[in-house]
Scaffold this motif. Structure first.
Motif, PDB file in Angstrom:
ATOM      1  N   UNK A 162       0.835  -1.208   0.000  1.00 52.75           N
ATOM      2  CA  UNK A 162       0.000   0.000   0.000  1.00 52.75           C
ATOM      3  C   UNK A 162       0.868   1.255   0.000  1.00 52.75           C
ATOM      4  N   UNK A 163       1.933   1.253   0.811  1.00 51.62           N
ATOM      5  CA  UNK A 163       2.847   2.398   0.835  1.00 51.62           C
ATOM      6  C   UNK A 163       3.485   2.622  -0.537  1.00 51.62           C
ATOM      7  N   UNK A 164       3.913   1.536  -1.194  1.00 51.20           N
ATOM      8  CA  UNK A 164       4.535   1.656  -2.513  1.00 51.20           C
ATOM      9  C   UNK A 164       3.547   2.183  -3.546  1.00 51.20           C
ATOM     10  N   UNK A 165       2.305   1.687  -3.493  1.00 51.51           N
ATOM     11  CA  UNK A 165       1.277   2.094  -4.459  1.00 51.51           C
ATOM     12  C   UNK A 165       0.929   3.572  -4.293  1.00 51.51           C
ATOM     13  N   UNK A 166       0.668   3.979  -3.048  1.00 52.69           N
ATOM     14  CA  UNK A 166       0.321   5.390  -2.818  1.00 52.69           C
ATOM     15  C   UNK A 166       1.531   6.296  -3.036  1.00 52.69           C
ATOM     16  N   UNK A 167       2.735   5.763  -2.803  1.00 52.57           N
ATOM     17  CA  UNK A 167       3.938   6.525  -3.110  1.00 52.57           C
ATOM     18  C   UNK A 167       4.029   6.856  -4.592  1.00 52.57           C
ATOM     19  N   UNK A 168       3.668   5.883  -5.435  1.00 50.74           N
ATOM     20  CA  UNK A 168       3.686   6.107  -6.887  1.00 50.74           C
ATOM     21  C   UNK A 168       2.709   7.209  -7.282  1.00 50.74           C
ATOM     22  N   UNK A 169       1.528   7.215  -6.650  1.00 52.63           N
ATOM     23  CA  UNK A 169       0.531   8.255  -6.938  1.00 52.63           C
ATOM     24  C   UNK A 169       1.032   9.621  -6.471  1.00 52.63           C
ATOM     25  N   UNK A 170       1.598   9.663  -5.276  1.00 52.13           N
ATOM     26  CA  UNK A 170       2.093  10.933  -4.717  1.00 52.13           C
ATOM     27  C   UNK A 170       3.196  11.524  -5.593  1.00 52.13           C
ATOM     28  N   UNK A 171       4.132  10.672  -6.057  1.00 51.82           N
ATOM     29  CA  UNK A 171       5.223  11.183  -6.886  1.00 51.82           C
ATOM     30  C   UNK A 171       4.710  11.673  -8.238  1.00 51.82           C
ATOM     31  N   UNK A 172       3.677  11.020  -8.754  1.00 51.85           N
ATOM     32  CA  UNK A 172       3.074  11.464 -10.014  1.00 51.85           C
ATOM     33  C   UNK A 172       2.463  12.855  -9.844  1.00 51.85           C
ATOM     34  N   UNK A 173       1.793  13.072  -8.714  1.00 48.33           N
ATOM     35  CA  UNK A 173       1.227  14.397  -8.430  1.00 48.33           C
ATOM     36  C   UNK A 173       2.352  15.427  -8.300  1.00 48.33           C
ATOM     37  N   UNK A 174       3.418  15.064  -7.591  1.00 47.08           N
ATOM     38  CA  UNK A 174       4.569  15.960  -7.429  1.00 47.08           C
ATOM     39  C   UNK A 174       5.148  16.355  -8.791  1.00 47.08           C
ATOM     40  N   UNK A 175       5.296  15.376  -9.670  1.00 45.65           N
ATOM     41  CA  UNK A 175       5.861  15.643 -11.000  1.00 45.65           C
ATOM     42  C   UNK A 175       4.981  16.591 -11.803  1.00 45.65           C
ATOM     43  N   UNK A 176       3.673  16.515 -11.602  1.00 50.57           N
ATOM     44  CA  UNK A 176       2.751  17.333 -12.384  1.00 50.57           C
ATOM     45  C   UNK A 176       2.608  18.762 -11.854  1.00 50.57           C
ATOM     46  N   UNK A 177       2.823  18.965 -10.549  1.00 53.39           N
ATOM     47  CA  UNK A 177       2.578  20.293  -9.975  1.00 53.39           C
ATOM     48  C   UNK A 177       3.842  21.076  -9.674  1.00 53.39           C
ATOM     49  N   UNK A 178       4.967  20.372  -9.543  1.00 50.16           N
ATOM     50  CA  UNK A 178       6.168  21.059  -9.046  1.00 50.16           C
ATOM     51  C   UNK A 178       6.705  22.101 -10.026  1.00 50.16           C
ATOM     52  N   UNK A 179       6.543  21.883 -11.330  1.00 51.74           N
ATOM     53  CA  UNK A 179       7.066  22.843 -12.301  1.00 51.74           C
ATOM     54  C   UNK A 179       6.361  24.186 -12.172  1.00 51.74           C
ATOM     55  N   UNK A 180       5.037  24.156 -12.020  1.00 46.15           N
ATOM     56  CA  UNK A 180       4.288  25.411 -11.915  1.00 46.15           C
ATOM     57  C   UNK A 180       4.466  26.064 -10.548  1.00 46.15           C
ATOM     58  N   UNK A 181       4.706  25.263  -9.522  1.00 48.36           N
ATOM     59  CA  UNK A 181       4.841  25.805  -8.176  1.00 48.36           C
ATOM     60  C   UNK A 181       6.236  26.359  -7.895  1.00 48.36           C
ATOM     61  N   UNK A 182       7.254  25.740  -8.516  1.00 47.37           N
ATOM     62  CA  UNK A 182       8.636  26.050  -8.145  1.00 47.37           C
ATOM     63  C   UNK A 182       9.134  27.385  -8.680  1.00 47.37           C
ATOM     64  N   UNK A 183       8.563  27.856  -9.777  1.00 49.28           N
ATOM     65  CA  UNK A 183       9.042  29.099 -10.367  1.00 49.28           C
ATOM     66  C   UNK A 183      10.490  29.005 -10.821  1.00 49.28           C
ATOM     67  N   UNK A 184      10.919  27.800 -11.212  1.00 47.41           N
ATOM     68  CA  UNK A 184      12.287  27.601 -11.674  1.00 47.41           C
ATOM     69  C   UNK A 184      13.293  27.379 -10.566  1.00 47.41           C
ATOM     70  N   UNK A 185      12.830  27.365  -9.305  1.00 46.57           N
ATOM     71  CA  UNK A 185      13.719  27.165  -8.159  1.00 46.57           C
ATOM     72  C   UNK A 185      13.839  25.672  -7.829  1.00 46.57           C
ATOM     73  N   UNK A 186      14.922  25.314  -7.158  1.00 41.26           N
ATOM     74  CA  UNK A 186      15.157  23.920  -6.781  1.00 41.26           C
ATOM     75  C   UNK A 186      15.376  23.835  -5.268  1.00 41.26           C
ATOM     76  N   UNK A 187      14.445  23.170  -4.582  1.00 39.59           N
ATOM     77  CA  UNK A 187      14.519  23.081  -3.123  1.00 39.59           C
ATOM     78  C   UNK A 187      14.759  21.655  -2.658  1.00 39.59           C
ATOM     79  N   UNK A 188      15.381  20.829  -3.509  1.00 37.37           N
ATOM     80  CA  UNK A 188      15.542  19.412  -3.162  1.00 37.37           C
ATOM     81  C   UNK A 188      16.356  19.231  -1.881  1.00 37.37           C
ATOM     82  N   UNK A 189      17.358  20.082  -1.662  1.00 39.65           N
ATOM     83  CA  UNK A 189      18.149  19.999  -0.426  1.00 39.65           C
ATOM     84  C   UNK A 189      17.272  20.241   0.792  1.00 39.65           C
ATOM     85  N   UNK A 190      16.433  21.269   0.717  1.00 38.73           N
ATOM     86  CA  UNK A 190      15.523  21.591   1.813  1.00 38.73           C
ATOM     87  C   UNK A 190      14.542  20.446   2.053  1.00 38.73           C
TER      88      UNK A 190
END
Length: 311
Positions: A162-190
């Protein structure tokens, strides 16, 4: 070597590193516990990233990116690491990891649902079916008793799957929204710092403890896992900025294949024919989903060019 070629190679190396390093996370969890091991890995990864990239200035980052992107990133990393740690065996952790690789299919579906992209249904539908059937083959581990095998394996340890399955969904959402939210910034370290702090908080509240298996081998694998995780993200960040995204997207869809190969080498597990059939099905299903959006956009571009030329 031209910068684009070099950065594309960085991306390919990042995919190979990720394919191997997650199996090392499984070994770390055996040595230090599911939660404690994950906390140690992400702590070292955060230290590694801070050392080489520095801490991003929070005031320069969009608040929505920090809050929404950070929450999605941390949630995904928790699901991924804990699904590996809570697996009953190394063989099951390999199966759980392939379930996580449904994220490319979910990413395409998410882009279509959110109307960021349109797709050719003649490729999208069979692609999704291939990906999900492939997961069934991987999880069942037995072609002749497909349905019963899936039910038996998942019911034996539902939390990991269940964790792996929902993790896949969460990462898909992250991939779809992060470009518009980030404004070209990278906060992976944070985000890595957030993940480490969350894991330590969870470890403290649950009083999870360590198995205290500190040895040269266990610490060495921990350093490899944490350093590899950080290096993979660092290289991938350079790749997506200046590399060839078509090549990078295509190679990333073969991650399940690379992961299976590294599982056999690193974890010393014997993978069945059903596993490899499933991995192949997941890979080509994801590729079909990706190609369905590319063909649709390409055909629309051609039609628009013809219309423009007739005016």
């Amino acid at each position: 070597m031209p910068s684009q070629y070099r950065c594309t190679i960085y991306g390919i190396v990042a995919v190979l590193i990720w394919s191997a390093v997650l199996h090392l996370v499984r070994i770390v969890s055996e040595d230090f516990g599911a939660i404690g091991g994950a906390a140690l890995v992400y702590t070292y990864s955060a230290i590694f990233l801070v050392s080489f990239l520095g801490i991003p200035t929070i005031n320069k980052l969009p608040k929505k990116y920090i809050l929404i992107g950070g929450a999605l990133f941390v949630s995904y990393e928790l699901c991924l690491s804990l699904s590996l740690g809570f697996s009953n065996s190394r063989e099951q952790s390999t199966q759980v990891l392939i379930v996580n690789y449904l994220w490319p299919t979910f990413t395409v579906l998410g882009a279509i649902i959110s109307k960021q992209n349109k797709a050719n249904l003649m490729l999208l539908v069979p692609g999704c079916l291939l990906a999900f059937i492939g997961i069934c083959f991987v999880v069942s581990d037995n072609i002749t008793t497909l349905f019963n095998g899936v039910v038996a394996n998942v019911s034996s340890n539902p939390i990991a799957f269940v964790l792996a399955f929902f993790g896949a969904i969460i990462w898909a959402v992250y991939c779809n929204v992060t470009k518009s939210l980030s404004g070209g910034q990278n906060a992976v370290t944070l985000f890595f710092i957030f993940t480490a702090l969350t894991l330590w908080s969870k470890w403290y509240l649950l009083n999870a403890g360590f198995t205290y298996n500190f040895s040269f081998k266990s610490v060495f694998i921990l350093l490899l896992a944490g350093g590899g995780m950080a290096l993979g993200y660092g290289l991938w960040n350079k790749a997506i900025i200046s590399g060839n995204m078509i090549i990078l997207a295509a190679i990333s869809y073969f991650t399940p294949v690379f992961s299976g190969i590294f599982a056999a080498v690193i974890l010393n597990v014997e993978l069945t024919s059903g596993f490899w059939i499933g991995v192949t099905s997941v890979t080509f299903g994801s590729l079909l989903c990706w190609q369905s959006t590319r063909l649709y956009n390409h055909s629309n571009t051609q039609v628009q060019t013809v219309l423009d030329n007739t005016e």
